[in-house]
Design a protein around this motif. Sequence first.
Motif, PDB file in Angstrom:
ATOM      1  N   TRP A   1       0.826  -1.206   0.000  1.00  0.00           N
ATOM      2  CA  TRP A   1       0.000   0.000   0.000  1.00  0.00           C
ATOM      3  C   TRP A   1       0.863   1.260   0.000  1.00  0.00           C
ATOM      4  O   TRP A   1       0.578   2.229  -0.707  1.00  0.00           O
ATOM      5  CB  TRP A   1      -0.940   0.003   1.201  1.00  0.00           C
ATOM      6  N   VAL A   2       1.918   1.246   0.806  1.00  0.00           N
ATOM      7  CA  VAL A   2       2.811   2.411   0.848  1.00  0.00           C
ATOM      8  C   VAL A   2       3.483   2.615  -0.506  1.00  0.00           C
ATOM      9  O   VAL A   2       3.563   3.738  -1.020  1.00  0.00           O
ATOM     10  CB  VAL A   2       3.867   2.243   1.958  1.00  0.00           C
ATOM     11  N   PHE A   3       3.935   1.515  -1.125  1.00  0.00           N
ATOM     12  CA  PHE A   3       4.581   1.624  -2.432  1.00  0.00           C
ATOM     13  C   PHE A   3       3.596   2.077  -3.501  1.00  0.00           C
ATOM     14  O   PHE A   3       3.959   2.829  -4.410  1.00  0.00           O
ATOM     15  CB  PHE A   3       5.202   0.283  -2.819  1.00  0.00           C
ATOM     16  N   ALA A   4       2.363   1.598  -3.428  1.00  0.00           N
ATOM     17  CA  ALA A   4       1.357   2.010  -4.413  1.00  0.00           C
ATOM     18  C   ALA A   4       1.101   3.512  -4.332  1.00  0.00           C
ATOM     19  O   ALA A   4       1.020   4.200  -5.354  1.00  0.00           O
ATOM     20  CB  ALA A   4       0.066   1.220  -4.185  1.00  0.00           C
ATOM     21  N   LEU A   5       0.992   4.036  -3.113  1.00  0.00           N
ATOM     22  CA  LEU A   5       0.809   5.477  -2.940  1.00  0.00           C
ATOM     23  C   LEU A   5       2.057   6.240  -3.362  1.00  0.00           C
ATOM     24  O   LEU A   5       1.976   7.315  -3.960  1.00  0.00           O
ATOM     25  CB  LEU A   5       0.465   5.790  -1.482  1.00  0.00           C
ATOM     26  N   LEU A   6       3.209   5.683  -3.065  1.00  0.00           N
ATOM     27  CA  LEU A   6       4.463   6.353  -3.405  1.00  0.00           C
ATOM     28  C   LEU A   6       4.644   6.439  -4.920  1.00  0.00           C
ATOM     29  O   LEU A   6       5.171   7.434  -5.440  1.00  0.00           O
ATOM     30  CB  LEU A   6       5.641   5.605  -2.778  1.00  0.00           C
ATOM     31  N   ALA A   7       4.189   5.406  -5.639  1.00  0.00           N
ATOM     32  CA  ALA A   7       4.346   5.399  -7.093  1.00  0.00           C
ATOM     33  C   ALA A   7       3.577   6.540  -7.738  1.00  0.00           C
ATOM     34  O   ALA A   7       4.052   7.155  -8.701  1.00  0.00           O
ATOM     35  CB  ALA A   7       3.882   4.058  -7.661  1.00  0.00           C
ATOM     36  N   VAL A   8       2.396   6.857  -7.236  1.00  0.00           N
ATOM     37  CA  VAL A   8       1.570   7.889  -7.871  1.00  0.00           C
ATOM     38  C   VAL A   8       1.828   9.279  -7.303  1.00  0.00           C
ATOM     39  O   VAL A   8       1.468  10.281  -7.930  1.00  0.00           O
ATOM     40  CB  VAL A   8       0.074   7.539  -7.729  1.00  0.00           C
TER      41      VAL A   8
ATOM     42  N   PHE B   1      -7.851   8.540 -11.120  1.00  0.00           N
ATOM     43  CA  PHE B   1      -6.686   8.015 -11.831  1.00  0.00           C
ATOM     44  C   PHE B   1      -5.654   7.452 -10.868  1.00  0.00           C
ATOM     45  O   PHE B   1      -5.187   6.312 -11.023  1.00  0.00           O
ATOM     46  CB  PHE B   1      -6.084   9.129 -12.683  1.00  0.00           C
ATOM     47  N   TYR B   2      -5.289   8.246  -9.857  1.00  0.00           N
ATOM     48  CA  TYR B   2      -4.301   7.772  -8.893  1.00  0.00           C
ATOM     49  C   TYR B   2      -4.821   6.597  -8.078  1.00  0.00           C
ATOM     50  O   TYR B   2      -4.074   5.665  -7.769  1.00  0.00           O
ATOM     51  CB  TYR B   2      -3.898   8.917  -7.957  1.00  0.00           C
ATOM     52  N   GLY B   3      -6.102   6.629  -7.729  1.00  0.00           N
ATOM     53  CA  GLY B   3      -6.677   5.538  -6.948  1.00  0.00           C
ATOM     54  C   GLY B   3      -6.671   4.228  -7.703  1.00  0.00           C
ATOM     55  O   GLY B   3      -6.313   3.171  -7.149  1.00  0.00           O
ATOM     56  N   VAL B   4      -7.062   4.254  -8.967  1.00  0.00           N
ATOM     57  CA  VAL B   4      -7.077   3.032  -9.778  1.00  0.00           C
ATOM     58  C   VAL B   4      -5.659   2.501  -9.964  1.00  0.00           C
ATOM     59  O   VAL B   4      -5.415   1.286  -9.875  1.00  0.00           O
ATOM     60  CB  VAL B   4      -7.752   3.301 -11.135  1.00  0.00           C
ATOM     61  N   THR B   5      -4.703   3.404 -10.213  1.00  0.00           N
ATOM     62  CA  THR B   5      -3.309   2.980 -10.367  1.00  0.00           C
ATOM     63  C   THR B   5      -2.803   2.292  -9.107  1.00  0.00           C
ATOM     64  O   THR B   5      -2.143   1.242  -9.169  1.00  0.00           O
ATOM     65  CB  THR B   5      -2.411   4.187 -10.698  1.00  0.00           C
ATOM     66  N   ALA B   6      -3.113   2.868  -7.952  1.00  0.00           N
ATOM     67  CA  ALA B   6      -2.676   2.265  -6.684  1.00  0.00           C
ATOM     68  C   ALA B   6      -3.323   0.906  -6.465  1.00  0.00           C
ATOM     69  O   ALA B   6      -2.666  -0.044  -6.007  1.00  0.00           O
ATOM     70  CB  ALA B   6      -3.007   3.209  -5.525  1.00  0.00           C
TER      71      ALA B   6
ATOM     72  N   LEU C   1       7.881  -4.817 -11.947  1.00  0.00           N
ATOM     73  CA  LEU C   1       7.748  -4.180 -13.256  1.00  0.00           C
ATOM     74  C   LEU C   1       6.692  -3.082 -13.236  1.00  0.00           C
ATOM     75  O   LEU C   1       6.906  -1.987 -13.771  1.00  0.00           O
ATOM     76  CB  LEU C   1       7.398  -5.234 -14.305  1.00  0.00           C
ATOM     77  N   GLY C   2       5.540  -3.359 -12.621  1.00  0.00           N
ATOM     78  CA  GLY C   2       4.483  -2.354 -12.572  1.00  0.00           C
ATOM     79  C   GLY C   2       4.888  -1.134 -11.779  1.00  0.00           C
ATOM     80  O   GLY C   2       4.734   0.007 -12.236  1.00  0.00           O
ATOM     81  N   PHE C   3       5.428  -1.348 -10.589  1.00  0.00           N
ATOM     82  CA  PHE C   3       5.853  -0.234  -9.736  1.00  0.00           C
ATOM     83  C   PHE C   3       6.977   0.554 -10.394  1.00  0.00           C
ATOM     84  O   PHE C   3       6.956   1.787 -10.436  1.00  0.00           O
ATOM     85  CB  PHE C   3       6.298  -0.782  -8.382  1.00  0.00           C
ATOM     86  N   GLY C   4       7.983  -0.150 -10.917  1.00  0.00           N
ATOM     87  CA  GLY C   4       9.123   0.529 -11.521  1.00  0.00           C
ATOM     88  C   GLY C   4       8.741   1.351 -12.739  1.00  0.00           C
ATOM     89  O   GLY C   4       9.202   2.484 -12.908  1.00  0.00           O
ATOM     90  N   LEU C   5       7.877   0.814 -13.603  1.00  0.00           N
ATOM     91  CA  LEU C   5       7.472   1.537 -14.808  1.00  0.00           C
ATOM     92  C   LEU C   5       6.698   2.805 -14.458  1.00  0.00           C
ATOM     93  O   LEU C   5       6.947   3.881 -15.026  1.00  0.00           O
ATOM     94  CB  LEU C   5       6.626   0.626 -15.700  1.00  0.00           C
ATOM     95  N   VAL C   6       5.752   2.693 -13.530  1.00  0.00           N
ATOM     96  CA  VAL C   6       4.974   3.872 -13.132  1.00  0.00           C
ATOM     97  C   VAL C   6       5.871   4.917 -12.464  1.00  0.00           C
ATOM     98  O   VAL C   6       5.796   6.118 -12.766  1.00  0.00           O
ATOM     99  CB  VAL C   6       3.821   3.468 -12.188  1.00  0.00           C
ATOM    100  N   LEU C   7       6.748   4.458 -11.587  1.00  0.00           N
ATOM    101  CA  LEU C   7       7.601   5.375 -10.831  1.00  0.00           C
ATOM    102  C   LEU C   7       8.566   6.126 -11.749  1.00  0.00           C
ATOM    103  O   LEU C   7       8.655   7.361 -11.708  1.00  0.00           O
ATOM    104  CB  LEU C   7       8.370   4.597  -9.770  1.00  0.00           C
TER     105      LEU C   7
END
Length: 550
Positions: A106-113, A240-245, A260-266
């Motif tokens: 969850w922290v990484f998902a929020l951090l990515a966006v 947008f940010y919510g769906v991405t997370a 791959l997902g986290f790295g590409l978005v970040l």
Amino acid sequence: CLATLWAARRRLATARVADDAFEIQEEAASDAFRERITWARRIRWTALAFVPSALLLAVAQHISTDIAAAPFLWVVPLSLYLLSFIIAFSRRPILRHRWMLWLQVWVFALLAVYFTERDDLVFLALHLAALFVTAMVCHGELVRRRPTPEHLTEFYLWISVGGLLGGIFCSLIAPLAFNSILEYPLILTLACLLRPEFDRGGTTRRLLDLALPAVLISVYLFVWNQWDIFKAGAKGPILFYGVTALVLYSFSKRPLRLTLGFGLVLFTAIHLVEMKNQIYRERSFFGLYTVCADDKTYVHKLYNGNILHGDECMDPNRLRTPRTYYVPGGPLWQVFEAMNDRGDLRHVGVIGLGTGSTSCYHKPGRTMTFFEVDPTMERIARNPRLFRYLQQCEPGVQVVIGDGRLSLAAIQDGFFDLLILDAFTSDAIPVHLLTREAMALYMRKLAPGGIALLHISNRFLDLEPVVANLVEDAGLAGLIEEHRLTESQRRAGGSSSTWVAVARETEDLDLLDSCDGWRPPQTDPAAGVWTDDYSNVFRTMVWASLFHTD
């Protein structure tokens, strides 16, 4: 005889039990000795120790560069890192490993966006949370994967190797290899790859590990390109940010897919943001320098992290017009004008180069010597595509590379008529420039009637009592001006600033009597007299400013 035979039988039974017990212990010890410690396992241990160690330094560098350039902020990441060790390796951890695995995603998902958002304590807390949960996950995995006691010495050796490599990577390799704080997102991405795999699956799942992140980043780029339309509605960015997370969280049981997902978005978000207005970026061991251009005003701004170190209007008619703290009408302008009127200003020394704005006050027939510790700063200031102060104001202006105090000591005594100290920033205070010994050095290098001018503007520290105590301790004379901008100065790109003028005698500062705003600085015994052996930055901190990072 019966009693003897019974006793012998008892002894024989006891001996057999002892032999059986010994054989069992020997077999167990042999099995433990034969426990396979493969190189893959050693590398895993090293990587699990590498990530928290490197992340500690990367987070500290990132938040002090892009979030809040406050002194001593590195203490918080260090405390969280050590706390994770204590909790994870305790006999009964108060935070369970599976909780940290769930929270990390969850922290990484929020951090990515939200990675590129800055200047807010909420985002500062998010980065610190990412450090803590990642350290807890990695250290928890180390505990879960530790070997039998016979191999613990080697286990802890590889943990030490991982910690050492993390420090080397962030402190020595990253400043040379990257022109931004790129090690931080890289280490976060590696942390995703080190998560345990809950579902190995078959070929189809492994193909999805590649396909789903590709779909995610394609949609992400499409929405970003249509951002002006998409953000028209108030709920658009949140959706947008919510769906991405949520999509990133759905990858949590597949480490490769999450990586791959986290790295590409970040990295996509970082790249898209860095493209805005930036025309130059370079990194050295002294910090990250970024030059941004405003196409409407033709102003180039130099940042060290998020601290403005000077700017210049590139309009050909305004190339020699100083801005920010050096704006005409400000304290620096007043001192130059007063000393010009007195007619004895021949040699000027400046510790701290920046964009070279001070050189605008240079005139033919005099010398101006800048002392700059970072050669990268000189390259930026001399690049005509970025700034032209030095180009426009030469000859007679030279730059000496090296520590300001050490370089100044090599100059002959009594050489400078005006010595300007302009090397203080919000996060890194060169304390050795504000000590009793340093003040004595400045006075030795000043000619009779000379003035030392200290720029002490700071968002987090009140340096007035420090300088006032030094002036009183040395029996010198001092005046301070806390300059507030006029409306015309603000339109001209000026910035509020605080300067202290120091001289041997009160009469040497009489030339500032006609200038408004100058007053004697206020001493404070609690601040003490800083020396090369003693300083206390904590006593000078303005604690309320820590909660206003903009």
